[in-house]
Design an enzyme around this catalytic site. Structure first.
Site, short mmCIF file in Angstrom:
data_model
loop_
_atom_site.label_atom_id
_atom_site.label_comp_id
_atom_site.label_asym_id
_atom_site.label_seq_id
_atom_site.Cartn_x
_atom_site.Cartn_y
_atom_site.Cartn_z
N GLY A 1 -4.23 -4.60 -4.52
CA GLY A 1 -5.49 -3.07 -5.23
C GLY A 1 -5.03 -1.87 -4.89
O GLY A 1 -4.60 -1.42 -4.16
N HIS A 2 -5.21 -0.94 -6.07
CA HIS A 2 -4.96 0.45 -6.40
C HIS A 2 -5.50 1.17 -6.69
O HIS A 2 -6.58 0.72 -7.67
CB HIS A 2 -2.99 0.55 -6.07
CG HIS A 2 -3.10 0.03 -7.27
ND1 HIS A 2 -1.96 -0.93 -7.50
CD2 HIS A 2 -3.17 0.31 -8.65
CE1 HIS A 2 -1.89 -1.38 -8.71
NE2 HIS A 2 -2.67 -0.31 -9.70
N GLN B 1 1.95 -5.81 -3.24
CA GLN B 1 2.27 -6.26 -1.44
C GLN B 1 3.63 -5.41 -1.59
O GLN B 1 4.04 -4.35 -2.20
CB GLN B 1 2.38 -7.44 -1.40
CG GLN B 1 0.93 -8.32 -1.10
CD GLN B 1 0.59 -8.84 -2.65
OE1 GLN B 1 1.26 -9.56 -3.72
NE2 GLN B 1 -0.73 -8.64 -2.85
N LYS C 1 2.16 1.81 -5.41
CA LYS C 1 3.07 2.02 -6.06
C LYS C 1 2.21 2.29 -7.20
O LYS C 1 2.19 2.85 -8.51
CB LYS C 1 3.01 0.04 -6.45
CG LYS C 1 4.21 -0.08 -4.97
CD LYS C 1 4.42 -1.68 -5.33
CE LYS C 1 3.39 -2.50 -4.58
NZ LYS C 1 2.64 -1.95 -2.98
N ASP D 1 0.47 -1.35 -0.09
CA ASP D 1 0.05 -0.03 -0.44
C ASP D 1 0.32 0.74 0.42
O ASP D 1 0.64 2.24 0.45
CB ASP D 1 -1.13 -0.08 0.98
CG ASP D 1 -2.18 -1.10 1.16
OD1 ASP D 1 -1.75 -1.54 0.29
OD2 ASP D 1 -1.78 -2.15 2.59
P1 IMP Z 1 -2.80 -12.70 1.93
O1 IMP Z 1 -1.91 -12.05 1.34
O2 IMP Z 1 -4.20 -12.52 1.45
O3 IMP Z 1 -2.23 -14.30 2.61
O4 IMP Z 1 -2.26 -12.02 3.32
C1 IMP Z 1 -1.11 -12.17 4.10
C2 IMP Z 1 -1.00 -10.89 4.89
O5 IMP Z 1 -1.02 -10.21 3.69
C3 IMP Z 1 -1.85 -10.37 5.44
O6 IMP Z 1 -1.39 -9.18 6.22
C4 IMP Z 1 -2.60 -9.24 4.17
O7 IMP Z 1 -3.21 -7.89 5.32
C5 IMP Z 1 -1.49 -8.69 3.31
N1 IMP Z 1 -1.62 -8.40 1.99
C6 IMP Z 1 -2.10 -8.59 1.32
N2 IMP Z 1 -2.27 -8.35 -0.15
C7 IMP Z 1 -1.31 -7.07 0.21
C8 IMP Z 1 -1.44 -6.12 -0.25
O8 IMP Z 1 -1.95 -5.50 -2.04
N3 IMP Z 1 -1.46 -4.85 0.08
C9 IMP Z 1 -1.09 -4.53 2.00
N4 IMP Z 1 -1.13 -5.30 2.46
C10 IMP Z 1 -1.78 -7.15 1.89
#
Ligand code: IMP
Length: 435
Positions: free
Chosen positions: A45-46, A229, A21, A18
């Site tokens: 997501g953005h 991420q 990017k 977040d």
């Molecule tokens: P997952 O990717 O859904 O398995 O989540 C694992 C961890 O990564 C959790 O803490 C999510 O909140 C974090 N996470 C996954 N995608 C994002 C993102 O795009 N931005 C911020 N945190 C993310």
């Protein structure tokens, strides 16, 4: 290397995701021919703001908003075909053209409806030790990939392969879903039909994207590698187990797309002027008081994918030093500087205090065990609006000092400073944008 041969650029999150990017990729896009994602899925997501329109993107690189750019979803990704189709439909409804400008790797793994059930089931029974995932099925899809019985995107085009693989997978996954997580189970035939239908709709796009990238390299096309991420969510180098299930760092580019390391010419890190994270896990500079709330509200720190409020904290140079070293940042884009416009003072974490003394370099185990406290250096606030400022010289001197202090500490130039969500609300100092 001669600057003119530095064609390809990676854009990578330097913190816990977040970082903004999307805006940076959108801004840089015009200079590139291809934009390729190499990991993750629709957990990302953005929002891109462009000509008074807001586009919400999860799987598709923001290059799609720029006519003539080829967008690639690489083999290192996990792709939910239903989420992809609905994202495509929404973009089309807002006037975006999606024809042969979007290709999907035939070797990317598929996220099936059962993966999100598994993700949520595991989080449900984990109680206090939950990860706080996005619930999108990311971990379970990567697990099946690593266990070597994952469903590939190309399997959606072959009924007998799909049926055989789903039969084997459901034998194990239905037991887990029904008996361990106490949830719904899945019928092989329902998933076969689901997979075939989605495969058919996407058929023309499911190709060997590695070959396309190799041809682009031979043709000296310019490629942007879009990270999702952030560095500290990397499965190997992040705050394990509170991470996502892929390699978000620069290393993931080579395996997640099939391009050799020497084709990753430059790496831009994207960092916020402060720190946020979503979900559970260590966060040494976290602010749990009203100051943290002030940052959250001013920065509108609520997730694009899940709407969850993000945890907020001061800028952490120990984190950024680790990210700079892990990814080899050649420059940094600093976003959301304007969030501090009304602050009297702005502390920055320069090092950690650990049981063994002070350190400036990421002490993984101590961070994991909660044994670090940040050493803060307080910078003077500028107390003036900076929103929309487009030249570095126009920034208040205190804001310039804040930026310069960070680049001195990291020994890495900050070439872009973002002062608002719009393209024009950006200071471009040097680096890739001006080459
Ligand atoms: P997952 O990717 O859904 O398995 O989540 C694992 C961890 O990564 C959790 O803490 C999510 O909140 C974090 N996470 C996954 N995608 C994002 C993102 O795009 N931005 C911020 N945190 C993310």
């Amino acid at each position: 290397m001669n600057p003119s041969t530095k064609r390809n650029l990676a854009v990578i999150g330097a913190q816990w995701g977040d970082e903004g990017k999307g805006k940076i990729v959108d801004l840089l896009c015009e200079q590139f021919d291809l934009v390729a994602r190499y990991q993750g899925g629709h957990n990302a997501g953005h929002t891109v703001k462009f000509e008074d329109k807001h586009y919400s993107l999860h799987l598709i690189p923001s290059g799609v908003l720029h006519p003539g750019k080829l967008c690639i979803l690489g083999n290192g990704m996990v792709i939910a075909p239903d989420a992809l189709l609905s994202e495509m439909a929404k973009l089309r409804a807002s006037g975006v053209t999606i024809d042969d400008n979007l290709l999907i790797s035939d070797s990317a793994h598929c996220i099936l409806p059962l993966h999100s059930e598994l993700d949520r089931g595991r989080e449900r029974i984990a109680g206090e030790s939950k990860i706080g995932t996005t619930g999108r099925g990311i971990g379970p899809a990567y697990e099946m990939k690593m266990s070597r019985f994952g469903i590939l995107m190309r399997d959606l085009l072959d009924e007998s392969v799909l049926r055989e693989k789903l039969t084997a997978a459901l034998l194990e996954k239905n037991a887990l879903l029904g008996q361990v997580y106490g949830g719904d189970t899945f019928e092989v035939e329902t998933l076969v039909q689901w997979g075939l239908e989605h495969g058919e709709t996407l058929r023309e796009r499911i190709v060997d994207t590695t070959l396309i990238l190799h041809q682009a390299i031979r043709d000296k096309k310019k490629i942007m590698f879009e990270g999702a991420q952030g560095t500290l969510l990397d499965i190997d180098h992040g705050t394990y187990p509170y991470v996502t299930s892929s390699n978000c760092t620069a290393g993931g580019i080579c395996t997640g797309l099939g391009v050799p390391p020497r084709e990753v010419h430059e790496v831009m890190g994207v960092a916020k002027a402060y720190t946020t994270r979503v979900g559970e896990g260590p966060f040494p500079t976290e602010l749990t008081d009203e100051v943290g709330e002030r940052v959250r509200v001013r920065g509108n720190e609520f997730g694009t994918t899940t709407g969850r409020p993000r945890r907020t904290g001061w800028l952490d140079l120990v984190v950024l030093r680790a990210a700079t070293a892990l990814n080899g940042f050649s420059e940094i884009a600093l976003t959301k500087l304007d969030v501090f416009d009304e602050f009297d003072e702005i502390p920055i974490c320069v090092s950690y205090q650990t049981p063994r003394g002070e350190t400036r370099h990421w002490p993984k185990t101590d961070v994991e065990r909660g044994k670090v406290t940040p050493n803060l250096r307080t910078m003077k606030g500028w107390k003036r609006p900076t929103v929309g400022i487009a030249t570095f010289e126009e920034l208040p001197v205190e804001a310039r000092d804040y930026v310069r202090f960070i680049e001195d500490e990291l020994e890495c130039p900050i070439s872009v400073v973002s002062t608002g969500p719009r393209r024009e609300e950006t200071i471009i100092r040097a680096g890739v944008l001006s080459r």
